[in-house]
Design a protein around this motif. Structure first.
Motif, PDB file in Angstrom:
ATOM      1  N   ALA A 295      -1.390  -2.567  -6.902  1.00 21.93           N
ATOM      2  CA  ALA A 295      -0.314  -2.425  -5.915  1.00 21.93           C
ATOM      3  C   ALA A 295      -0.830  -2.488  -4.489  1.00 21.93           C
ATOM      4  N   LEU A 296      -2.073  -2.139  -4.278  1.00 22.83           N
ATOM      5  CA  LEU A 296      -2.587  -2.000  -2.913  1.00 22.83           C
ATOM      6  C   LEU A 296      -2.513  -3.282  -2.084  1.00 22.83           C
ATOM      7  N   PRO A 297      -2.857  -4.473  -2.628  1.00 25.25           N
ATOM      8  CA  PRO A 297      -2.731  -5.674  -1.797  1.00 25.25           C
ATOM      9  C   PRO A 297      -1.314  -5.909  -1.302  1.00 25.25           C
ATOM     10  N   HIS A 298      -0.338  -5.491  -2.082  1.00 27.66           N
ATOM     11  CA  HIS A 298       1.062  -5.672  -1.682  1.00 27.66           C
ATOM     12  C   HIS A 298       1.452  -4.706  -0.564  1.00 27.66           C
ATOM     13  N   ALA A 299       0.637  -3.659  -0.333  1.00 26.72           N
ATOM     14  CA  ALA A 299       0.943  -2.705   0.735  1.00 26.72           C
ATOM     15  C   ALA A 299       0.499  -3.218   2.096  1.00 26.72           C
ATOM     16  N   ALA A 300      -0.332  -4.268   2.119  1.00 25.44           N
ATOM     17  CA  ALA A 300      -0.764  -4.846   3.392  1.00 25.44           C
ATOM     18  C   ALA A 300       0.455  -5.368   4.147  1.00 25.44           C
ATOM     19  N   GLY A 301       0.547  -5.028   5.402  1.00 26.15           N
ATOM     20  CA  GLY A 301       1.687  -5.467   6.204  1.00 26.15           C
ATOM     21  C   GLY A 301       2.958  -4.707   5.918  1.00 26.15           C
ATOM     22  N   ARG A 302       2.875  -3.597   5.169  1.00 21.96           N
ATOM     23  CA  ARG A 302       4.059  -2.768   4.848  1.00 21.96           C
ATOM     24  C   ARG A 302       3.823  -1.358   5.418  1.00 21.96           C
ATOM     25  N   PRO A 303       4.027  -1.166   6.722  1.00 26.17           N
ATOM     26  CA  PRO A 303       3.714   0.133   7.335  1.00 26.17           C
ATOM     27  C   PRO A 303       4.492   1.296   6.739  1.00 26.17           C
ATOM     28  N   ALA A 304       5.635   1.027   6.108  1.00 27.55           N
ATOM     29  CA  ALA A 304       6.439   2.110   5.547  1.00 27.55           C
ATOM     30  C   ALA A 304       5.710   2.857   4.437  1.00 27.55           C
ATOM     31  N   VAL A 305       4.768   2.175   3.744  1.00 27.97           N
ATOM     32  CA  VAL A 305       4.051   2.832   2.649  1.00 27.97           C
ATOM     33  C   VAL A 305       2.598   3.125   3.021  1.00 27.97           C
ATOM     34  N   LEU A 306       2.249   2.926   4.297  1.00 33.80           N
ATOM     35  CA  LEU A 306       0.860   3.144   4.693  1.00 33.80           C
ATOM     36  C   LEU A 306       0.381   4.581   4.444  1.00 33.80           C
ATOM     37  N   PRO A 307       1.235   5.602   4.583  1.00 37.50           N
ATOM     38  CA  PRO A 307       0.774   6.951   4.244  1.00 37.50           C
ATOM     39  C   PRO A 307       0.287   7.073   2.800  1.00 37.50           C
ATOM     40  N   LEU A 308       0.927   6.356   1.873  1.00 34.28           N
ATOM     41  CA  LEU A 308       0.479   6.394   0.478  1.00 34.28           C
ATOM     42  C   LEU A 308      -0.833   5.641   0.309  1.00 34.28           C
ATOM     43  N   VAL A 309      -1.029   4.604   1.087  1.00 38.62           N
ATOM     44  CA  VAL A 309      -2.317   3.906   1.067  1.00 38.62           C
ATOM     45  C   VAL A 309      -3.415   4.860   1.539  1.00 38.62           C
ATOM     46  N   ALA A 310      -3.108   5.632   2.588  1.00 42.72           N
ATOM     47  CA  ALA A 310      -4.085   6.603   3.081  1.00 42.72           C
ATOM     48  C   ALA A 310      -4.441   7.622   1.997  1.00 42.72           C
ATOM     49  N   ILE A 311      -3.443   8.077   1.268  1.00 44.23           N
ATOM     50  CA  ILE A 311      -3.700   9.031   0.183  1.00 44.23           C
ATOM     51  C   ILE A 311      -4.588   8.402  -0.888  1.00 44.23           C
ATOM     52  N   ARG A 312      -4.415   7.117  -1.138  1.00 47.06           N
ATOM     53  CA  ARG A 312      -5.227   6.439  -2.148  1.00 47.06           C
ATOM     54  C   ARG A 312      -6.705   6.338  -1.753  1.00 47.06           C
ATOM     55  N   THR A 313      -7.025   6.528  -0.466  1.00 44.45           N
ATOM     56  CA  THR A 313      -8.441   6.504  -0.076  1.00 44.45           C
ATOM     57  C   THR A 313      -9.181   7.727  -0.600  1.00 44.45           C
ATOM     58  N   THR A 314      -8.449   8.702  -1.120  1.00 49.07           N
ATOM     59  CA  THR A 314      -9.091   9.867  -1.747  1.00 49.07           C
ATOM     60  C   THR A 314      -8.993   9.787  -3.269  1.00 49.07           C
ATOM     61  N   ASP A 315      -8.600   8.637  -3.784  1.00 50.54           N
ATOM     62  CA  ASP A 315      -8.369   8.475  -5.226  1.00 50.54           C
ATOM     63  C   ASP A 315      -9.659   8.734  -6.010  1.00 50.54           C
ATOM     64  N   TRP A 316      -9.513   9.255  -7.215  1.00 51.10           N
ATOM     65  CA  TRP A 316     -10.693   9.526  -8.048  1.00 51.10           C
ATOM     66  C   TRP A 316     -11.333   8.247  -8.553  1.00 51.10           C
ATOM     67  N   ALA A 317     -10.526   7.163  -8.659  1.00 49.87           N
ATOM     68  CA  ALA A 317     -11.029   5.883  -9.171  1.00 49.87           C
ATOM     69  C   ALA A 317     -11.645   5.075  -8.025  1.00 49.87           C
ATOM     70  N   ALA A 318     -12.904   4.750  -8.133  1.00 44.70           N
ATOM     71  CA  ALA A 318     -13.609   4.052  -7.055  1.00 44.70           C
ATOM     72  C   ALA A 318     -12.966   2.712  -6.678  1.00 44.70           C
ATOM     73  N   PRO A 319     -12.554   1.852  -7.652  1.00 41.27           N
ATOM     74  CA  PRO A 319     -11.942   0.571  -7.265  1.00 41.27           C
ATOM     75  C   PRO A 319     -10.666   0.770  -6.434  1.00 41.27           C
ATOM     76  N   VAL A 320      -9.870   1.765  -6.823  1.00 35.76           N
ATOM     77  CA  VAL A 320      -8.647   2.058  -6.059  1.00 35.76           C
ATOM     78  C   VAL A 320      -9.023   2.518  -4.656  1.00 35.76           C
ATOM     79  N   ARG A 321      -9.965   3.414  -4.603  1.00 43.00           N
ATOM     80  CA  ARG A 321     -10.379   4.004  -3.328  1.00 43.00           C
ATOM     81  C   ARG A 321     -10.912   2.921  -2.376  1.00 43.00           C
ATOM     82  N   GLU A 322     -11.760   2.053  -2.885  1.00 47.23           N
ATOM     83  CA  GLU A 322     -12.378   1.036  -2.039  1.00 47.23           C
ATOM     84  C   GLU A 322     -11.341   0.047  -1.518  1.00 47.23           C
ATOM     85  N   LYS A 323     -10.404  -0.345  -2.385  1.00 46.53           N
ATOM     86  CA  LYS A 323      -9.381  -1.284  -1.943  1.00 46.53           C
ATOM     87  C   LYS A 323      -8.445  -0.629  -0.927  1.00 46.53           C
TER      88      LYS A 323
END
Length: 456
Positions: A96-124
């Motif tokens: 889902a993360l690539p689809h969040a690019a250019g979608r500022p409305a969901v950027l807070p959830l992208v920020a939360i994903r930077t703390t994700d336990w899964a490294a691939p999710v976190r890095e993306k």
């Protein structure tokens, strides 16, 4: 399934039913709402409380570019994207993360994903967030910064905060200035610190902020920066008249640099100990003796400033000055009396025959200071001195302080006295006893977080 439906459950069902805008079901201005939504969606899908959406676009996102062009699916809605970003499956979150690019409305959830336990999710998520923050407008930052600063307490939460810091240091001044108006206190403090470091505020603006701002942390930052920059003469009175002691102390310190050290003398009697200490330092640097000034002020009961006795104790000689303070414990003004008792405590005076009667003073401030002075020696004094002062007919402020001294005494009658006072018919006394003993009634908490976060 949870047995009780909550506003959060209703909000998640709203997203699952096809609501296209997050703002329709979530109060997007509150960072707590975003973190609660993330957890709530994961639980709701994981436990089958809502059906997992199909998310056909997540599967095409993992295909080669040539196939993606052939198998294009409609762009996800905000609601669908939010559900995917919070899905229990790491594969779905990552896709889902690539689809969040250019979608500022969901950027807070992208920020939360930077703390994700899964490294691939976190890095993306870090890649998407870094790109989004670079050149983000003030509206996007106002929505996302509070969430980033809230999650930085988490494990791995520092990455998003570092990206935000980097973005704000490179952002236009107007973008940073807009965050200074944020309703989120943490965001405003963060932005203010960066604005100061970047030199975006003039010394006069810093002085006015230090004097009038309602946030003590911002006041401190502004006062320190104003001192470093040099406080203009026309704004120095703002610092000296500020409500905050830390800000007034900055103003008093600035008097020396401005060549106006003599004006620090009235601040020897300030209500803030920090301000009094700064005033003494400034006067000493200018060749004046604060102790002599305090002794002169305390010598005449008709003109003694309210806090002069305490100031004298902070820098005077117990052997020489204690008797002057004893004289002032009988002053007609309660503030002078309480200041004198506080000064005797500073001198560590242990004359119990003169301190104990001060527990009966009509002013609560005097009794409070007397109790503080007696506290270290409470176990050496007669229990009866405290016990009889907890009885009916005594003012509430006397009874409460006597109870605290009775506790420190280690009296066997303490528990019985507590129960008696908590059942006293005087509501003021009961409230003060509960407050003094730190007894609080826990506020009821609703499942799913405060209902004001969600819109149904």
């Amino acid at each position: 399934m949870r047995s009780e439906d909550t506003p959060l459950d209703a909000a998640i069902r709203g997203l699952a039913s096809g609501a296209r805008k997050l703002a329709r079901v979530v109060d997007v201005t509150r960072p707590e709402a975003w973190t609660a939504l993330d957890e709530g969606i994961r639980i709701a899908i994981g436990y089958g409380e809502i059906e997992r959406p199909a998310h056909p676009w997540t599967s095409t996102g993992r295909l080669p570019a040539a196939l993606r062009a052939v198998l294009r699916s409609p762009a996800p809605t905000e609601a669908g994207l939010a559900l995917a970003l919070c899905d229990p499956s790491g594969l779905i979150r990552e896709a889902a993360l690539p689809h969040a690019a250019g979608r500022p409305a969901v950027l807070p959830l992208v920020a939360i994903r930077t703390t994700d336990w899964a490294a691939p999710v976190r890095e993306k998520a870090e890649t998407v967030l870094a790109e989004a923050l670079r050149g983000a407008d003030s509206g996007t930052l106002a929505l996302t910064a509070p969430v980033i600063l809230r999650i930085r307490r988490r494990m791995r939460g520092g990455t998003a905060a570092a990206l935000l810091d980097e973005a704000l240091r490179a952002a236009p001044a107007a973008t940073v200035s807009a965050l200074l108006l944020s309703q989120d206190r943490t965001t405003r403090r963060f932005a203010f610190g960066i604005a100061v470091e970047r030199g975006l505020l003039t010394p006069a603006e810093l002085a006015r902020t230090a004097a009038y701002d309602g946030d003590m942390a911002v006041q401190d930052i502004a006062a320190t920066a104003a001192l470093a920059a040099g406080v203009p003469d026309d704004t120095l009175p703002l610092l000296l008249a500020a409500r905050s002691g830390r800000v007034r102390s900055a103003g008093v310190t600035a008097l020396r640099k401005a060549g106006r050290a003599a004006e620090a003398e009235p601040f020897l009697h300030d209500r803030s100990g920090m301000v009094r200490a700064c005033a003494r330092w400034v006067l000493r640097q200018d060749g004046h003796d604060p102790v002599a000034l305090y002794r002169a002020a305390c010598a005449d009961p008709a003109t003694v400033p309210d806090r002069a006795p305490l100031g004298l104790a902070e820098c005077g000689d117990p052997k020489r000055d204690a008797e002057a303070l004893w004289e002032l414990t009988g002053h007609e003004r309660a503030l002078v009396r309480s200041s004198a008792v506080a000064g005797l405590r500073t001198f560590e005076v242990a004359d119990f025959t003169r301190l104990l009667p001060l527990l009966d003073d009509p002013a609560a401030g005097v009794v409070r200071e007397a109790a503080r002075a007696l506290l270290p020696w409470a176990d050496r004094l007669p229990e009866e001195e405290f016990l009889r002062r907890t009885g009916p007919g005594r003012p509430p402020h006397v009874r409460v302080r006597a109870l605290l001294l009775l506790r420190e005494h280690g009296s066997a009658a303490y528990e019985k006295t507590v129960r008696r006072l908590l059942d006293d018919p005087d509501p003021v006394l009961r409230l003060r006893v509960r407050s003094a003993l730190g007894i609080e009634e826990p506020a009821p908490r609703s499942q799913g977080g405060p209902s004001r976060f969600w819109r149904t």
